[in-house]
Design a protein around this motif. Structure first.
Motif, PDB file in Angstrom:
ATOM      1  N   ASN A 346       0.809  -1.703   0.189  1.00 14.59           N
ATOM      2  CA  ASN A 346       0.114  -0.107   0.339  1.00 14.59           C
ATOM      3  C   ASN A 346       1.011   1.868  -0.093  1.00 14.59           C
ATOM      4  N   ASN A 351      -1.325   2.507  -4.441  1.00 15.54           N
ATOM      5  CA  ASN A 351      -2.641   2.904  -4.207  1.00 15.54           C
ATOM      6  C   ASN A 351      -2.208   3.694  -4.092  1.00 15.54           C
ATOM      7  N   ALA A 354      -4.484   4.619  -0.605  1.00 14.41           N
ATOM      8  CA  ALA A 354      -3.756   4.196   0.836  1.00 14.41           C
ATOM      9  C   ALA A 354      -3.897   4.820   1.632  1.00 14.41           C
TER      10      ALA A 354
END
Length: 779
Positions: A346, A351, A354
């Protein structure tokens, strides 16, 4: 005619009689004045004096002590005074010797006042040392403190001190005075009294202190603020050496011993005792609420309430300090590894949202606004400081100094930084939490309770407070209902094919067609195979045969109090339940069908040892012994050939799993019944594990369900939760003093249901059609 010699006058002798007379007048007046002073002081003319009753029971604030089942102190409840008294017999001889040699060499000879010491102090005007005896110092500590620096008030105070010291000597033995003095003194750093001081500075009980440790603590009597070993270690060491020198001077130790010990360091083992530190912090937090409820409903004989923080209660708990430590160690061993992989997956590059997955920026903003209003910062500013909402909101976006939690080298640590509170909230949402409880199924005694990864920073208790979807760990309740109602065998077979429960059946609002994980189906399955591999279609078919309400009724009997709607989808674990509830329910299977309510407190005593509360076990028959045993045999299949097989070979079935649990081979060979659970999108990972005399449940997940692993490799219960159980049980088995069972689960004397599928001659294929669960719930 008179001679010259005869006419010389004789010189008269000087008369001293008047000086002698005045001397005796002044001396008598002085003696009379002193006597009058003491007489008036004893009558209370210069302030209230303690009477016989008060001297017999001096008022001191005593902390409530939390005691484990193996007689260890888990912690204490106190406001200002972390004090637990000890008797003279619990003090090592060298500790008492150090005190007498340093503070009152003639302690055994006087009756409260040291005349020689007092005369020396008067002649030398205090330059040769003070004259206060241990009894006088105790009087000062107990009844009037330091007092004023005004010379007249100091004289009056000293008179009162002498009178109280003499009365104490009449009231108590020398040993009792020594013990009281050690118990009353404030050694700083929440170390009130010798017991707390020994535990906090050296991690020991008083009786285990060695000579140099005793000398350091006695040295602190001169001025604990000045001789504070945490702030002024070298000064404290010098003072300790003075004590050792005094012991040598009065013959308590040899010169060679003194010389040797004076060369050593303090060697502190600082073990702070606070409400947010130490062992079993989450359990102590739960116990705080338990005790307050008990106090509200159990007044003293005079009608007043007990004070949890001052009355010196002793609370005897079921927690085993060894097992509690093993549980906390297991969490600390696994969670940093799991968290490191979560952070790896993450990063902002991998991402952009995140730590959240599958949420839009707008949804995240909404979630954070809700979190702001649930925060302690919001509560404090709004209700304690009465700040307006706009000012409170603005404060979340102003950077301030703070210490934040982090895993460092596999251990909890803190990072000092400057950060906006809103950013710290988002940071904390990225951390995976855990809840773990371990219990003896026969007695109901809870042996370990871990409500999270770090109480200082994550105080929400995921054992007693938190409730999360339980996933496939709910399936055994469906199977147990079918076994109990339909007398099914683990060897009976059901089709592993797509199945639906039509709309309207059991009040189902929509047609329910659950899917197997990965949309995989495989002809027919024995019940043992189906539960071991968490086959959803078979579970759904069983639900259709017994009905949701019957399963809910069983769950209620198993001690589950949380709401469970009587709809088919509960078969796959849609209900939010607590670790506490799940462990109590599973324990019924290990306890031959008898539910025993989890027990946390066995007794409560007052400071005098009078028993105020003693627990009474709460049990009820839920299942037949046979149905419970058959369910256990089904659950054994999970660790023999299902999602719990990792406990057997200790290896890993995937590279992802190896990455998280490398270095923790389990290789258990004994009977283990268990069940993994994984909920939608890997938001929650569970493992429930049982041996005959211990049932343990573990949950792992984040605060928000939108924070989770992207793939099942990492997000399943077998990867998130099962390793904690494995590490914990390895430690428990290594400690032979715990006697954790490695035996088989005991079978009923009369068993009519076949549980050995290898010996099944004719497998019974149960003919019917069944259904599945919502598409958004896959396991």
């Amino acid at each position: 005619m008179a001679t010259k010699k005869q006419t010389k006058k004789t010189k008269p002798t000087q008369d001293f009689s008047k000086y002698v007379r005045w001397f005796w007048i002044l001396f008598s007046v002085g003696i009379l004045s002193i006597a009058t002073l003491f007489l008036l002081a004893s009558w209370g003319m210069f302030g209230e004096m303690p009477d016989h009753t008060v001297l017999e029971n001096p008022k001191t604030n005593l902390a409530t002590e939390i005691i484990s089942s193996d007689s260890k102190t888990l912690g204490k409840f106190y406001f200002n005074d972390n004090r637990t008294p000890v008797s003279y017999d619990e003090l090592p001889k060298h500790l008492v010797d150090a005190l007498i040699a340093t503070e009152d060499a003639r302690f055994e000879e006087h009756s409260g006042i040291d005349a020689r010491g007092t005369l020396r102090a008067v002649i030398k005007l205090g330059s040769g040392g003070g004259a206060s005896t241990i009894s006088q110092q105790l009087a000062k500590q107990l009844f009037h403190g330091e007092g004023s620096k005004n010379i007249l008030e100091r004289v009056l105070q000293k008179a009162k001190e002498w009178i109280i010291a003499i009365r104490l000597e009449r009231q108590y033995t020398k040993e009792e005075i020594i013990a009281q003095y050690f118990n009353i003194y404030d050694f700083l750093n929440n170390a009130d009294g010798i017991r707390s001081a020994a535990r906090i500075y050296f991690g020991k009980e008083p009786n285990d202190l060695d000579l140099k440790e005793s000398a350091m603590l006695v040295g602190m009597f001169k001025n604990s603020s000045l001789f504070n070993p945490r702030r002024r270690a070298e000064l404290t060491r010098e003072r300790r050496n003075v004590v050792l020198a005094q012991m040598a001077k009065y013959g308590y130790i040899e010169e060679a011993v003194k010389d040797s010990l004076q060369q050593t360091e303090l060697d502190l083992n600082y073990s702070p005792e606070s409400h947010r530190e130490g062992i079993a912090t989450y359990f102590r937090g739960y116990l705080d609420g338990f005790m307050k409820d008990w106090i509200n409903n159990n007044p003293k004989p005079d009608g007043t309430k007990y004070n949890l923080y001052n009355d010196g209660l002793k609370v005897y708990t079921t927690i085993d300090s060894r097992m509690q430590q093993y549980a906390e160690d297991a969490v600390q061993a696994h969670m940093p590894r799991l968290q490191a992989e979560f952070f790896n997956q993450n990063t902002p590059k991998r991402n952009p949202t995140a730590p959240f997955l599958e949420l839009t920026s707008g949804a995240i903003d909404t979630l954070m606004r809700k979190s702001i209003k649930k925060s302690e910062r919001w509560r404090h500013m709004k209700y304690d400081l009465k700040k307006p909402d706009e000012e409170i909101k603005a404060s979340f976006y102003k950077a301030i100094p703070m210490s934040i939690f982090a895993w460092k080298d596999g251990k909890p640590s803190e990072i000092d930084t400057i950060m906006k509170p809103i950013d710290s909230m988002r940071y904390y949402k990225s951390f995976l939490r855990t809840g773990m409880m371990s219990m003896d199924p026969q007695t109901g005694h809870v042996k370990a309770w871990v409500g999270g990864i770090n109480y200082r920073h994550f105080q929400y208790d995921m054992v007693g407070q938190g409730k999360r979807q339980v996933g496939s760990t709910f399936k055994p309740f469906v199977y147990a209902t079918a076994i109990d109602q339909l007398h099914l065998s683990p060897c009976d077979e059901l089709p592993d094919t797509p199945f639906c429960i039509e709309k309207g059946k059991y009040g189902n609002p929509e047609e329910w067609c659950p899917k197997n994980s990965g949309d995989e189906y495989g002809g027919v399955r024995t019940l043992k195979e189906a539960l071991a591999n968490s086959v959803n279609t078979v579970t759904a078919r069983l639900m259709d045969k017994v009905g949701p309400q019957t399963v809910v009724d069983l769950a209620r009997k198993l001690g589950i109090e949380s709401e469970i709607p009587p709809v088919p989808s509960i078969a796959l674990g849609t209900a939010d339940l607590s670790v506490y509830e799940m462990v109590g329910a599973y324990a019924t299977f290990a306890n031959k069908g008898v539910y025993t309510k989890p027990v946390l407190v066995t007794a409560i005593e007052d400071k005098n040892g009078t028993v105020l509360y003693q627990f009474k076990p709460e049990t009820r028959d839920v299942l037949s012994e046979e149905a419970a045993y058959v369910t256990v045999k089904l659950l054994e299949g999970v660790t023999q050939g299902g999602s719990g097989i990792r406990l057997r070979h200790g290896g890993a079935t995937s590279a992802a799993y190896k990455k998280v649990v490398t270095g923790y081979p389990y290789k258990f060979e004994n009977a283990i019944a268990g069940k993994t659970g994984t909920t939608q999108n890997q938001s929650d990972g569970w493992f429930m594990g049982m041996v005959p005399n211990l049932v343990t449940g573990v949950w792992v997940g984040a605060e928000d369900r939108s924070v989770h692993f992207k793939t099942i490799d990492y997000g399943q219960g077998a990867t998130m939760a099962l390793p904690i159980w494995g590490i914990y049980m390895k430690s428990c088995y290594a400690d032979e003093t715990l006697s954790i069972s490695k035996e088989e689960f005991e079978a009923p004397l009369e068993l009519s249901i076949n549980v050995d599928c290898s010996k099944a001659s004719d497998k019974n294929i149960i003919d019917d059609s069944v259904d599945e669960l919502p598409d958004d719930l896959e396991f």
